[in-house]
Design an enzyme around this catalytic site. Sequence first.
Site, PDB file in Angstrom:
ATOM      1  N   TYR A 117       0.798  -1.238   0.003  1.00 38.48           N
ATOM      2  CA  TYR A 117       0.114   0.010   0.002  1.00 38.48           C
ATOM      3  C   TYR A 117       0.741   1.341  -0.054  1.00 38.48           C
ATOM      4  O   TYR A 117       0.221   2.350   0.226  1.00 38.48           O
ATOM      5  CB  TYR A 117      -0.915  -0.138   1.133  1.00 38.48           C
ATOM      6  N   ASP A 127     -12.296  -9.374   5.772  1.00 41.85           N
ATOM      7  CA  ASP A 127     -13.461  -9.497   5.314  1.00 41.85           C
ATOM      8  C   ASP A 127     -14.092 -10.806   5.424  1.00 41.85           C
ATOM      9  O   ASP A 127     -15.154 -11.195   5.575  1.00 41.85           O
ATOM     10  CB  ASP A 127     -13.480  -9.134   3.769  1.00 41.85           C
ATOM     11  N   ASP A 156      -2.672 -18.817   3.137  1.00 44.00           N
ATOM     12  CA  ASP A 156      -3.563 -19.672   2.619  1.00 44.00           C
ATOM     13  C   ASP A 156      -4.390 -20.886   3.685  1.00 44.00           C
ATOM     14  O   ASP A 156      -5.540 -20.760   3.730  1.00 44.00           O
ATOM     15  CB  ASP A 156      -3.148 -20.448   1.517  1.00 44.00           C
ATOM     16  N   LYS A 167       3.117 -14.968   4.491  1.00 45.56           N
ATOM     17  CA  LYS A 167       3.426 -15.807   3.416  1.00 45.56           C
ATOM     18  C   LYS A 167       4.857 -16.114   3.006  1.00 45.56           C
ATOM     19  O   LYS A 167       5.373 -15.966   2.093  1.00 45.56           O
ATOM     20  CB  LYS A 167       2.638 -15.478   2.062  1.00 45.56           C
ATOM     21  N   ASP A 176      -5.951  -6.916   4.807  1.00 43.10           N
ATOM     22  CA  ASP A 176      -7.156  -6.438   4.087  1.00 43.10           C
ATOM     23  C   ASP A 176      -8.266  -7.650   3.859  1.00 43.10           C
ATOM     24  O   ASP A 176      -9.520  -7.680   4.113  1.00 43.10           O
ATOM     25  CB  ASP A 176      -6.871  -5.639   2.941  1.00 43.10           C
TER      26      ASP A 176
END
Length: 362
Positions: A139, A251, A223, A191, A247
């Site tokens: 970002y 959700d 994952d 990751k 992010d």
Amino acid sequence: MVKKTYDIAVIAGDGVGPEVVREGRRVLEAASVLAGFGYRVTEFPFGAEHYLATGELMPESALAEMRDFDAILLGAIGDPRVETGLLERAIVAGVRFGLDLYINLRPVKLYHRDLTPLKGKGPADIDMVFVRENTEDLYVGIHGFFKKGTADEVALQEMVMTRKGVERAVRYAFELALHPSRRRRLTLVDKANALRGQDIWTRVFEHVGAEYPSVERQHAYIDAACMWMVKNPEWFDVVVVPNMFGDIITDLGAAIQGGMGVAASGNIHPGATSMFEPIHGSAPKYAGKNVACPLAAVAAVQMMLDYIGEERAADLVERSLATALATGKIRDLSTSSGIPTQRYTDIVLEELRADSERPATG
Ligand SMILES: NC(=O)c1ccc[n+]([C@@H]2O[C@H](COP(=O)([O-])OP(=O)(O)OC[C@H]3O[C@@H](n4cnc5c(N)ncnc54)[C@H](O)[C@@H]3O)[C@@H](O)[C@H]2O)c1
């Protein structure tokens, strides 16, 4: 006793933002009366309408002004009439980066088993909090195109992680894991097997973790973490995660706690002006239809009250929200619930008043 008065900046924003912020402010008002504090609201007009009318996104001067507020309440930013992401980067990211709000705190708590799509899971299984690093990673805005629009096009988006940025997020998460409301288990999600740069997270987590021997350290790749969130959400307590993965996975967190209508977040720089918001966006297709669930904005107000030091008011709001959901008075938080936006708030306010009238025990 002198009544404390807080200065709150409000950016209602776009789409359903103004509708849910209006409802959040009703709860703020009721809580202030019950808990006995005062507040002044200053509204900032930033968002699509302001941009289309004036060409202005968010000036530096507004950011400087915002530093003098006790907190900022944000609705949502984003409008299909404006270039993709322009407003979001200037306003949401603008405040996050401009005020160095390096923690994105996202609680995921289920209040009634009927609200989660996960079979066989209930409130005892879904109670976790995400500490998403909020100012680095993909970002930072370092990107570019080479030979744009040709068959040989190259696009770049850089993932930037600094020792300082990682360490302050990790340290915040360890401190949070020690909070009496938590279970002293901290999971790092990354990751680092495929993205070797994320080894910085592995090393900092171990280094800082040595100072917190009473906190159990866990690790999951992003994952696998998504799989565990669905299969065994009870496994998670506090989770620390880099910006991009945070992010996305929050959700998923919102979905297992009942949906975007109830998920809130704080963008925090400890000790400084911080910003609180629903995690959902402007949901443009639902704007003006009176179907948006405002409970995420109410939960954002609750987090804001807790942050500015009005713990009693924050507790009152949290209990009212929890009771409204746990008792089944509100059973659906989606845009198709048939419940008008303000009715959600009415139910929470009824609980708030009933709670405050109950004699204290103990
Ligand atoms: N912090 C922010 O301001 C923020 C965050 C995310 C997205 N956005 C922006 O918002 C715009 C729309 O993005 P999107 O459609 O991907 O995400 P969104 O969160 O706005 O909507 C996705 C879906 O979530 C549900 N939803 C959202 N808010 C709800 C509410 N209050 N009650 C019930 N259900 C709700 C709806 O089903 C909706 O279709 C885009 O411009 C995007 O960039 C802004």
